[in-house]
Design a protein around this motif. Structure first.
Motif, short mmCIF file in Angstrom:
data_model
loop_
_atom_site.label_atom_id
_atom_site.label_comp_id
_atom_site.label_asym_id
_atom_site.label_seq_id
_atom_site.Cartn_x
_atom_site.Cartn_y
_atom_site.Cartn_z
N PRO A 28 12.86 -15.51 -24.94
CA PRO A 28 11.46 -15.96 -24.99
C PRO A 28 10.84 -15.73 -26.36
O PRO A 28 11.20 -14.80 -27.07
CB PRO A 28 10.77 -15.08 -23.93
CG PRO A 28 11.88 -14.62 -23.06
CD PRO A 28 13.08 -14.49 -23.93
N ARG A 29 9.89 -16.58 -26.72
CA ARG A 29 9.19 -16.43 -28.00
C ARG A 29 7.70 -16.23 -27.72
O ARG A 29 7.14 -16.81 -26.80
CB ARG A 29 9.36 -17.69 -28.86
CG ARG A 29 10.81 -17.94 -29.30
CD ARG A 29 10.90 -19.27 -30.05
NE ARG A 29 12.27 -19.53 -30.47
CZ ARG A 29 12.75 -19.16 -31.65
NH1 ARG A 29 11.98 -18.52 -32.50
NH2 ARG A 29 13.99 -19.43 -31.99
N GLN A 30 7.05 -15.43 -28.53
CA GLN A 30 5.62 -15.23 -28.38
C GLN A 30 4.84 -16.45 -28.86
O GLN A 30 3.77 -16.72 -28.39
CB GLN A 30 5.17 -13.99 -29.17
CG GLN A 30 5.62 -12.68 -28.54
CD GLN A 30 4.96 -12.42 -27.21
OE1 GLN A 30 3.95 -13.02 -26.89
NE2 GLN A 30 5.54 -11.53 -26.43
N SER A 31 5.37 -17.18 -29.81
CA SER A 31 4.68 -18.35 -30.31
C SER A 31 5.68 -19.31 -30.90
O SER A 31 6.81 -18.92 -31.24
CB SER A 31 3.64 -17.96 -31.36
OG SER A 31 4.27 -17.31 -32.46
N LEU A 32 5.30 -20.56 -31.01
CA LEU A 32 6.16 -21.54 -31.62
C LEU A 32 6.16 -21.34 -33.12
O LEU A 32 5.12 -21.22 -33.75
CB LEU A 32 5.66 -22.94 -31.28
CG LEU A 32 6.52 -24.10 -31.80
CD1 LEU A 32 7.90 -24.07 -31.16
CD2 LEU A 32 5.83 -25.41 -31.52
N SER A 46 13.32 -23.73 -25.89
CA SER A 46 12.67 -22.58 -26.53
C SER A 46 11.16 -22.65 -26.37
O SER A 46 10.50 -21.63 -26.14
CB SER A 46 13.04 -22.53 -28.01
OG SER A 46 14.40 -22.23 -28.19
N VAL A 47 10.61 -23.84 -26.48
CA VAL A 47 9.17 -24.00 -26.28
C VAL A 47 8.81 -23.69 -24.83
O VAL A 47 7.79 -23.04 -24.56
CB VAL A 47 8.72 -25.42 -26.67
CG1 VAL A 47 7.22 -25.58 -26.43
CG2 VAL A 47 9.04 -25.71 -28.12
N ASN A 49 10.36 -21.64 -22.86
CA ASN A 49 10.42 -20.19 -22.71
C ASN A 49 9.18 -19.52 -23.28
O ASN A 49 8.67 -18.54 -22.73
CB ASN A 49 11.68 -19.65 -23.40
CG ASN A 49 12.94 -19.96 -22.62
OD1 ASN A 49 12.91 -20.09 -21.40
ND2 ASN A 49 14.05 -20.09 -23.31
N SER A 50 8.70 -20.02 -24.41
CA SER A 50 7.45 -19.52 -24.97
C SER A 50 6.31 -19.70 -23.98
O SER A 50 5.49 -18.79 -23.76
CB SER A 50 7.12 -20.25 -26.28
OG SER A 50 5.80 -20.00 -26.70
N ASN A 53 6.64 -17.18 -21.25
CA ASN A 53 6.45 -15.83 -21.77
C ASN A 53 4.98 -15.51 -21.99
O ASN A 53 4.53 -14.37 -21.77
CB ASN A 53 7.23 -15.66 -23.08
CG ASN A 53 7.40 -14.20 -23.46
OD1 ASN A 53 7.76 -13.38 -22.64
ND2 ASN A 53 7.13 -13.90 -24.71
N ARG A 54 4.20 -16.50 -22.40
CA ARG A 54 2.77 -16.26 -22.61
C ARG A 54 2.10 -15.83 -21.31
O ARG A 54 1.17 -15.03 -21.30
CB ARG A 54 2.10 -17.52 -23.14
CG ARG A 54 2.52 -17.91 -24.55
CD ARG A 54 1.79 -19.17 -24.97
NE ARG A 54 2.35 -19.80 -26.16
CZ ARG A 54 2.06 -19.49 -27.41
NH1 ARG A 54 1.22 -18.49 -27.65
NH2 ARG A 54 2.61 -20.13 -28.43
N ASP A 110 1.99 -25.32 -25.84
CA ASP A 110 3.44 -25.43 -25.63
C ASP A 110 3.74 -26.57 -24.65
O ASP A 110 4.65 -27.39 -24.88
CB ASP A 110 4.00 -24.13 -25.05
CG ASP A 110 4.02 -22.99 -26.05
OD1 ASP A 110 4.01 -23.25 -27.26
OD2 ASP A 110 4.07 -21.82 -25.60
#
Length: 480
Positions: A28-32, A46-47, A49-50, A53-54, A110
């Protein structure tokens, strides 16, 4: 509307045969960030997952949306003077649910990125994967906007003094800073609800069927989308549509009129220490969290409301009013454990829903559970079909160690009984404030605090002042 949507889904026996869930295991990513290349399906994963995750952040479902709606009403109380949630407990000015920020609007962005771009012919990847990810984006965008509406706006038909505004609604992605400067006015709640309905109907044919409590509930799925749609209609006051959507969801998820499909009573408490929860229709999965900066001790649900970790803060417990509302034999009462807290006389009650069972205060977050479908349908039926509403309540109660309710209960008394069952079923899952608000009821408070009248300005949360200052088109909620 729902019939037309259902016709798009292949139906066989009692199960829907849908696109299988894609395995989105990218970290997960916190931001793009610019390093995410949106030219193949993995970039859009990936987007996605972001986006998920948010929703797990402490400022959203990781803490705020679970605790604040409970302590703003009558389910929780503070048991330590730390300054945290004491303003919400007292319903102080501007001490409310604050989700107007990056967690939610970043998640919407996202989703917008996915919806606008993933079908481009230059994006490589399997079409079924692309369709599934697009369905996820529709579902999550619907969830983000639904939460903004219920925090910052009145439900349609329940407006005070005609005030009907909801959040800003942006349906195209913001890719660079200059685009973010296109300041927008707030849409009406009705307009946003129509968009949420459209998003959920778009998501249903695209996302996969996931059995209750399976790993598939970590992602958007048909049962979850139908359940959120039923919840939307309930808030909207569209009771026939709420009943229909809930019934479809129950049918495809194998939930029977006698409660079969829900946990047995002796498994109820343990269910909250399993991943996924056996009744989950949609669950936010927390995999790895870096607690090294103290966030685990200071911010996790487990730390704030439970005492099973020596380093836990344990500053919030069940209210006396809540504990008194449980009937003898109700297994849901066992989700609270009597204990003591230094400086507090007598017993206090610690949560056994949020126990950090994955270790180091870490646990998953069931957002939509199967039991909600029985309660949505009961509420949707209480005026038009009170016997059906009572049957739905009794089906749920039979799985919680309880007998049937009075078979003559009807009208306002039946509605209040349904709201009580919701209070007990979803204690510390973030429903109580909204259940009272959306029915136009005064917010009841425990002893020592004054009830909040429905016409009071504090029913709605305030939009942050810096956002009002930044955007001259952004109207503040009345009273602030």
């Amino acid at each position: 509307m729902i019939d037309r949507m259902i016709n798009k889904i292949v139906y066989s026996g009692v199960a829907f045969l849908l696109v299988a869930c894609t395995d989105l295991t990218t970290n997960p990513r916190q931001s793009l960030t610019p390093e995410v290349a949106l030219n193949d399906v993995s970039g859009y994963q990936s987007v996605a997952n972001s986006m998920y995750n948010r929703a797990t952040s402490f400022g959203y479902y990781g803490q705020t949306m679970m605790i604040a709606p409970e302590i703003l009403a009558d389910n929780l109380k503070t048991i330590a003077n730390t300054g945290r949630y004491q303003g919400e407990e007292a319903n102080s000015d501007r001490e409310h649910i604050d989700i107007w920020g990056l967690d939610v609007f970043g998640g919407i962005n996202d989703a917008n990125l996915i919806i606008e771009g993933i079908d481009d012919e230059e994006v490589s990847g399997e079409e079924d994967e692309k369709s599934f990810i697009k369905g996820e984006a529709y579902f999550m965008r619907a969830l983000f906007y639904f939460d903004l509406c219920r925090v910052y706006g009145y439900e349609p038909g329940k407006e005070v003094n005609g005030f009907n505004l909801g959040p800003i609604m942006r349906l195209t992605p913001t890719l660079v800073a200059s685009e973010a400067n296109e300041y927008l006015s707030r849409s009406t709640v009705e307009e946003v609800y129509e968009q949420i309905e459209s998003d959920l109907l778009a998501a249903i044919p695209l996302v996969g069927y996931a059995p209750i409590g399976s790993d598939g509930v970590y992602y958007a799925n048909t049962g979850a989308a139908l359940t959120l749609l039923a919840r939307l209609y309930l808030y909207w006051g569209k009771m026939a549509e709420a009943e229909e959507a809930a019934s479809y969801a129950m049918e495809i998820m194998g939930l029977l009129t006698n409660g079969e499909g829900l946990l047995d009573a002796d498994q109820y408490v343990q269910g909250f220490s399993r991943a996924p929860h056996p009744e989950s229709l949609f669950e936010l999965e927390l995999r790895i969290v870096d607690w090294s900066d103290g966030n685990g001790v200071n911010n996790s649900l487990n730390s704030l409301v439970a005492d099973n970790e020596p380093a836990a803060q344990f500053i919030i417990g069940a209210s006396d009013d809540l504990m008194a509302a449980y009937e003898e034999g109700d297994v849901r009462k066992n989700c609270w454990a009597a204990t003591t807290r230094e400086g507090v006389e007598g017993d206090v009650y610690a949560s056994r829903k949020w126990t950090g069972y994955k270790g180091d205060f870490l646990e998953n977050l069931p957002i939509l559970r199967a039991s909600e479908l029985y309660l949505i349908r009961a509420e949707a039926r209480y005026e038009s079909n009170p016997s059906g509403a009572r049957a739905d309540l009794n089906a749920l109660r039979s799985r919680r160690g309880l007998g049937a309710i009075d078979n003559l209960l009807s009208g306002e008394a039946l509605l209040n009984r349904i709201l009580l069952e919701r209070r007990l079923e979803f204690a510390l899952e973030g429903h109580r404030w909204f259940d009272l608000k959306r029915n136009g009821k005064n917010i009841s408070k425990p002893e020592g605090f004054l009830d909040v009248p429905y016409t009071d300005y504090r029913i709605l949360s305030n939009i942050p002042l810096d956002e009002i200052t930044l955007n001259e088109k952004l109207e503040q909620n009345p009273g602030y």
